[in-house]
Design a protein around this motif. Structure first.
Motif, short mmCIF file in Angstrom:
data_model
loop_
_atom_site.label_atom_id
_atom_site.label_comp_id
_atom_site.label_asym_id
_atom_site.label_seq_id
_atom_site.Cartn_x
_atom_site.Cartn_y
_atom_site.Cartn_z
N PRO A 107 89.61 5.71 71.19
CA PRO A 107 90.84 6.51 71.18
C PRO A 107 91.04 7.16 72.55
O PRO A 107 90.08 7.55 73.21
N THR A 108 92.28 7.27 72.96
CA THR A 108 92.57 7.88 74.26
C THR A 108 92.89 9.36 74.12
O THR A 108 92.92 10.08 75.11
N THR A 109 93.12 9.82 72.90
CA THR A 109 93.39 11.23 72.66
C THR A 109 93.01 11.56 71.23
O THR A 109 92.98 10.68 70.36
N TRP A 110 92.68 12.83 70.98
CA TRP A 110 92.26 13.23 69.64
C TRP A 110 93.40 13.13 68.65
O TRP A 110 93.25 12.63 67.55
N TYR A 111 94.58 13.63 69.04
CA TYR A 111 95.76 13.55 68.19
C TYR A 111 96.76 12.58 68.81
O TYR A 111 97.04 12.66 70.01
N THR A 112 97.27 11.66 68.00
CA THR A 112 98.18 10.64 68.52
C THR A 112 99.65 10.99 68.32
O THR A 112 100.51 10.40 68.97
N ASP A 113 99.94 11.93 67.43
CA ASP A 113 101.33 12.31 67.22
C ASP A 113 101.42 13.60 66.43
O ASP A 113 100.41 14.10 65.92
N THR A 114 102.61 14.13 66.34
CA THR A 114 102.87 15.37 65.59
C THR A 114 104.06 15.16 64.67
O THR A 114 105.09 14.62 65.07
N ILE A 115 103.90 15.58 63.43
CA ILE A 115 104.98 15.51 62.44
C ILE A 115 105.50 16.93 62.22
O ILE A 115 104.72 17.86 62.01
#
Length: 366
Positions: free
Chosen positions: A47-55
């Motif tokens: 993974p390149t980041t811990w969180y991939t998006d925000t809802i």
């Protein structure tokens, strides 16, 4: 070439949108929620980041759309309007129309429907609950004991191995294992560093899963692991210490060479230092040399670490951490990692730690 999985998502408020062809649509309806946010976290290789998006919820509702290449575990972390964590729920996400219904105040009990892959995942978790729970408990207790209670660690090791074997047997015996979209996740999660078990697990998969991201990652790990087993030629490298002095592994042919991979930020690595110093003292004047390969990317942190611990053997680095050719060719996935190279330049032993490491090396000179 390693296959990377990218999840492209768009978040919409509840509206009259239709499902994206070939993709997923997750409809979320949380009673007692208002306008909180949900962070999306994927359990995938590299993974390149811990969180991939925000809802963004609106009156507790939202629609989350996108497309996945391969089904995989996704966690939805719900955050209060003041930024504090409320809780989370998760699912094995595939390209289906999924409904999530539940109570904001009881996120562990949300109901997830519409995905056959997630249904399979839930069955695996439910039917193997005792196996997973027992393995997780023993693994945690054993890991905790490693730091403070070596006798307990040793006493737990056979129980850990038994639980580990039971977990493996459970996974590879799953109904429909050969073509399962969920089983590859478990093989990657638990057995990706175990050459023997990984080989057996991969042999059980149907060719239709060859492009699955988890199968591909495990196969890549398996091929790399085979190259760093005892008896294999050790990768030759040339690295410098903080003063610019150059060391080449092959220059020490004819000697035993211990290579420790470590980093300034690695607490477990620091616990190995007293044992490594014992090895150093025991092998003084003998056909034996030691190196620490520092896995930092920041030169300042590397230099500070070298000066703080003042190890009596060379500490070298390419400042490329896990992405550097040395770490890659020794398949360093976690640290500390310790290899012993024999006088002919072949890997003699690996994963040496603490007292067993001292005993193993002492026997070389008896």
């Amino acid at each position: 070439m390693e296959k990377f999985l990218f999840l492209i998502v768009t978040v919409f408020y509840i509206c009259s949108c239709t499902s994206k062809p070939g993709g997923y649509e997750v409809t979320i309806d949380l009673k007692n929620a208002k306008n909180e946010q949900i962070y999306v976290s994927e359990r995938i290789p590299h993974p390149t980041t811990w969180y991939t998006d925000t809802i963004q919820l609106k009156d507790g509702k939202a629609v989350f759309k996108g497309k996945v290449t391969d089904p995989h575990w996704v966690a939805f972390v719900v955050v209060k309007e003041d930024g504090e964590l409320q809780g989370s729920f998760g699912m094995f996400l595939d390209n289906s129309q999924v409904q999530v219904k539940g109570d904001y105040n009881n996120l562990k009990q949300v109901e997830i429907t519409g995905s056959k892959t997630n249904d399979e995942y839930q069955r695996i978790e439910k039917n193997g609950a005792e196996v997973f729970r027992n393995f997780g408990r023993i693994r945690y207790e054993r890991s905790k004991a490693f730091k403070d209670d070596r006798a307990r660690y040793d006493s737990l090791t056979p129980h850990y191995q038994e639980a580990y074997n039971k977990l493996f047997d459970y996974i590879v015996s799953l109904p429909g294992y050969a073509t399962s979209q969920v089983a590859p996740h478990y093989v990657w999660e638990y057995f990706a560093e175990d050459l023997d078990k990984m080989g057996k697990a991969l042999a059980g998969f149907d060719a239709s899963l060859n492009s699955n991201v988890f199968v591909a990652e495990c196969r890549d790990n398996w091929e790399k692991e085979k190259k760093v087993q005892p008896g294999q030629p050790a990768y030759d490298f040339t690295l410098s210490d903080i003063d610019g002095k150059v060391y080449k592994l092959s220059d020490f042919r004819g000697k035993y060479v211990l290579i420790e991979f470590s980093a300034s930020w690695c607490g477990w690595c620091k616990l190995e230092i007293p044992y490594l110093k014992t090895v150093y003292e025991n092998t003084k004047g003998k056909n034996f040399v030691m190196f620490t390969v520092n896995m930092d990317e920041d030169r300042e942190k590397w230099e500070k670490d070298v000066k703080e611990y003042n190890l009596p053997w060379p500490v070298v680095s390419d400042l490329k951490a896990y992405s550097g050719p040395v770490a890659q060719n020794y398949h360093v996935k976690g640290i500390p990692m310790i290899y012993l190279i024999d006088p002919e330049g072949k890997i003699m032993a690996r994963d040496l730690r603490r007292e067993p490491m001292i005993e193993y090396i002492n026997k070389l000179f008896k």
